[in-house]
Write a protein that holds these residues in place. Structure first.
Motif, PDB file in Angstrom:
ATOM      1  N   ALA A  85      24.336  35.230  48.635  1.00  0.00           N
ATOM      2  CA  ALA A  85      24.891  34.125  47.843  1.00  0.00           C
ATOM      3  C   ALA A  85      24.063  33.988  46.372  1.00  0.00           C
ATOM      4  O   ALA A  85      24.486  33.377  45.575  1.00  0.00           O
ATOM      5  CB  ALA A  85      25.009  32.670  48.574  1.00  0.00           C
ATOM      6  N   HIS A 113      18.288  29.734  54.828  1.00  0.00           N
ATOM      7  CA  HIS A 113      19.700  30.721  54.859  1.00  0.00           C
ATOM      8  C   HIS A 113      20.431  30.672  56.448  1.00  0.00           C
ATOM      9  O   HIS A 113      19.671  30.943  57.393  1.00  0.00           O
ATOM     10  CB  HIS A 113      19.498  32.058  54.386  1.00  0.00           C
ATOM     11  CG  HIS A 113      20.614  32.971  54.417  1.00  0.00           C
ATOM     12  ND1 HIS A 113      20.315  34.258  55.206  1.00  0.00           N
ATOM     13  CD2 HIS A 113      21.666  33.001  53.966  1.00  0.00           C
ATOM     14  CE1 HIS A 113      21.505  34.795  54.744  1.00  0.00           C
ATOM     15  NE2 HIS A 113      22.387  34.018  54.140  1.00  0.00           N
ATOM     16  N   LYS A 114      21.559  30.206  56.286  1.00  0.00           N
ATOM     17  CA  LYS A 114      22.447  30.269  57.626  1.00  0.00           C
ATOM     18  C   LYS A 114      21.981  29.307  58.965  1.00  0.00           C
ATOM     19  O   LYS A 114      21.840  29.776  60.113  1.00  0.00           O
ATOM     20  CB  LYS A 114      22.719  31.595  58.162  1.00  0.00           C
ATOM     21  CG  LYS A 114      23.428  32.421  57.100  1.00  0.00           C
ATOM     22  CD  LYS A 114      24.097  33.772  57.788  1.00  0.00           C
ATOM     23  CE  LYS A 114      24.858  34.219  56.897  1.00  0.00           C
ATOM     24  NZ  LYS A 114      25.329  35.451  57.286  1.00  0.00           N
ATOM     25  N   ALA A 164      17.389  26.526  47.333  1.00  0.00           N
ATOM     26  CA  ALA A 164      18.289  27.686  47.532  1.00  0.00           C
ATOM     27  C   ALA A 164      18.812  27.424  49.020  1.00  0.00           C
ATOM     28  O   ALA A 164      18.084  28.103  49.866  1.00  0.00           O
ATOM     29  CB  ALA A 164      17.866  29.238  47.337  1.00  0.00           C
ATOM     30  N   VAL A 165      20.036  27.024  49.336  1.00  0.00           N
ATOM     31  CA  VAL A 165      20.603  26.602  50.724  1.00  0.00           C
ATOM     32  C   VAL A 165      21.935  27.304  50.700  1.00  0.00           C
ATOM     33  O   VAL A 165      22.676  27.334  49.898  1.00  0.00           O
ATOM     34  CB  VAL A 165      20.691  25.313  51.016  1.00  0.00           C
ATOM     35  CG1 VAL A 165      21.181  25.050  52.438  1.00  0.00           C
ATOM     36  CG2 VAL A 165      19.411  24.374  50.862  1.00  0.00           C
ATOM     37  N   ALA A 166      22.145  28.289  52.026  1.00  0.00           N
ATOM     38  CA  ALA A 166      23.379  28.914  52.003  1.00  0.00           C
ATOM     39  C   ALA A 166      23.685  28.792  53.637  1.00  0.00           C
ATOM     40  O   ALA A 166      22.837  29.056  54.332  1.00  0.00           O
ATOM     41  CB  ALA A 166      23.399  30.479  51.752  1.00  0.00           C
ATOM     42  N   SER A 220      30.429  27.847  56.386  1.00  0.00           N
ATOM     43  CA  SER A 220      31.207  26.531  55.973  1.00  0.00           C
ATOM     44  C   SER A 220      32.435  26.840  56.788  1.00  0.00           C
ATOM     45  O   SER A 220      32.940  27.877  57.303  1.00  0.00           O
ATOM     46  CB  SER A 220      31.503  27.044  54.503  1.00  0.00           C
ATOM     47  OG  SER A 220      32.334  26.138  54.086  1.00  0.00           O
ATOM     48  N   GLU A 263      31.603  27.627  47.594  1.00  0.00           N
ATOM     49  CA  GLU A 263      31.987  27.795  49.133  1.00  0.00           C
ATOM     50  C   GLU A 263      33.407  28.418  49.135  1.00  0.00           C
ATOM     51  O   GLU A 263      34.146  28.468  48.131  1.00  0.00           O
ATOM     52  CB  GLU A 263      32.187  26.205  49.538  1.00  0.00           C
ATOM     53  CG  GLU A 263      33.179  25.315  49.000  1.00  0.00           C
ATOM     54  CD  GLU A 263      33.068  23.947  49.495  1.00  0.00           C
ATOM     55  OE1 GLU A 263      32.100  23.560  50.428  1.00  0.00           O
ATOM     56  OE2 GLU A 263      33.787  23.052  49.068  1.00  0.00           O
ATOM     57  N   GLU A 294      31.493  30.496  53.946  1.00  0.00           N
ATOM     58  CA  GLU A 294      30.010  30.161  53.404  1.00  0.00           C
ATOM     59  C   GLU A 294      29.945  29.156  52.462  1.00  0.00           C
ATOM     60  O   GLU A 294      30.766  29.115  51.466  1.00  0.00           O
ATOM     61  CB  GLU A 294      29.449  31.473  53.107  1.00  0.00           C
ATOM     62  CG  GLU A 294      27.804  31.160  52.321  1.00  0.00           C
ATOM     63  CD  GLU A 294      27.063  32.435  52.021  1.00  0.00           C
ATOM     64  OE1 GLU A 294      26.279  32.791  52.468  1.00  0.00           O
ATOM     65  OE2 GLU A 294      27.662  33.382  51.209  1.00  0.00           O
ATOM     66  N   TRP A 322      26.980  27.402  49.592  1.00  0.00           N
ATOM     67  CA  TRP A 322      25.632  27.376  48.969  1.00  0.00           C
ATOM     68  C   TRP A 322      25.404  26.569  47.884  1.00  0.00           C
ATOM     69  O   TRP A 322      26.470  26.279  47.334  1.00  0.00           O
ATOM     70  CB  TRP A 322      25.560  29.012  48.661  1.00  0.00           C
ATOM     71  CG  TRP A 322      26.421  29.473  47.876  1.00  0.00           C
ATOM     72  CD1 TRP A 322      27.561  30.109  48.165  1.00  0.00           C
ATOM     73  CD2 TRP A 322      26.380  29.603  46.330  1.00  0.00           C
ATOM     74  NE1 TRP A 322      28.401  30.542  47.049  1.00  0.00           N
ATOM     75  CE2 TRP A 322      27.183  30.221  45.803  1.00  0.00           C
ATOM     76  CE3 TRP A 322      25.302  29.332  45.464  1.00  0.00           C
ATOM     77  CZ2 TRP A 322      27.432  30.430  44.564  1.00  0.00           C
ATOM     78  CZ3 TRP A 322      25.231  29.500  44.220  1.00  0.00           C
ATOM     79  CH2 TRP A 322      26.642  30.072  43.829  1.00  0.00           C
TER      80      TRP A 322
END
Length: 181
Positions: free
Chosen positions: A29, A113-114, A135-137, A140, A170, A174, A176
């Motif tokens: 992302a 991440h995840k 940084a967040v992913a 979704s 989104e 996913e 982010w």
């Protein structure tokens, strides 16, 4: 639950095997935003898995602490850091994030991440230094099936609305955000 999660992730990482050095890089992302990530400072990588993102940050010049519930993943991350020549800038520990963030100093970059734990959103923001990068992913429900480990439409952006958004998105299962404090 933590022990059950640990076993499940250990099995998954055992099946995957050690990551190739070529797999080192930011979560997908954020691939188009690498110039936003600093080249110095401290980083915390939550649910770091096999360490590809943490090693990428260390190669950029950051001191990185990666945590994950899986001892198998942590060993693979340590091995990857060693192979890539950044073991001196990486620390990897087995940590269960369900009870909360592990104690530690404020960081310049926080990557997640995840891994979705809504109770960690505010502690994550508080862990960043002023001007720090988040940084967040996560998985979704947008364009995917609903589930307990998936963010609902708009949820991630709303959770971090107080931050200065650099980019967010989104779709295709996913969500982010890339933002600064």
């Amino acid at each position: 639950m933590a022990e059950q999660d640990r076993r499940r992730w250990d099995e998954r990482y055992t099946d995957l095997g050690a990551p190739a050095d070529a797999a080192v890089g930011p979560p997908s992302a954020f691939a188009g935003y690498t110039d936003v990530f600093p080249t110095a400072g401290k980083a915390l990588d939550l649910a770091c898995g096999q360490g590809q993102g943490a090693v990428w940050l260390a190669r950029r010049g950051l001191q990185v602490w990666g945590v994950d519930i899986s001892p198998v993943a942590i060993e693979q991350a340590r091995d990857l850091a060693e192979r890539c020549g950044v073991a001196d800038r990486c620390r990897f520990d087995v940590v269960d994030l369900e009870p909360g963030l592990p104690p530690g100093p404020p960081v310049d970059v926080l990557v997640c991440h995840k891994f979705l734990n809504r109770r960690l959103y505010q502690p994550i923001v508080k862990r960043l230094v002023p001007g720090g990068l988040l940084a967040v992913a996560v998985l979704s429900e947008v364009d995917a099936a609903a589930g307990p480990f998936r963010a609902g439409r708009g949820q991630l952006r709303a959770a971090f609305a107080e931050l200065h958004m650099i980019a967010a998105g989104e779709g295709q299962g996913e969500a982010w955000v890339l933002a600064r404090t």
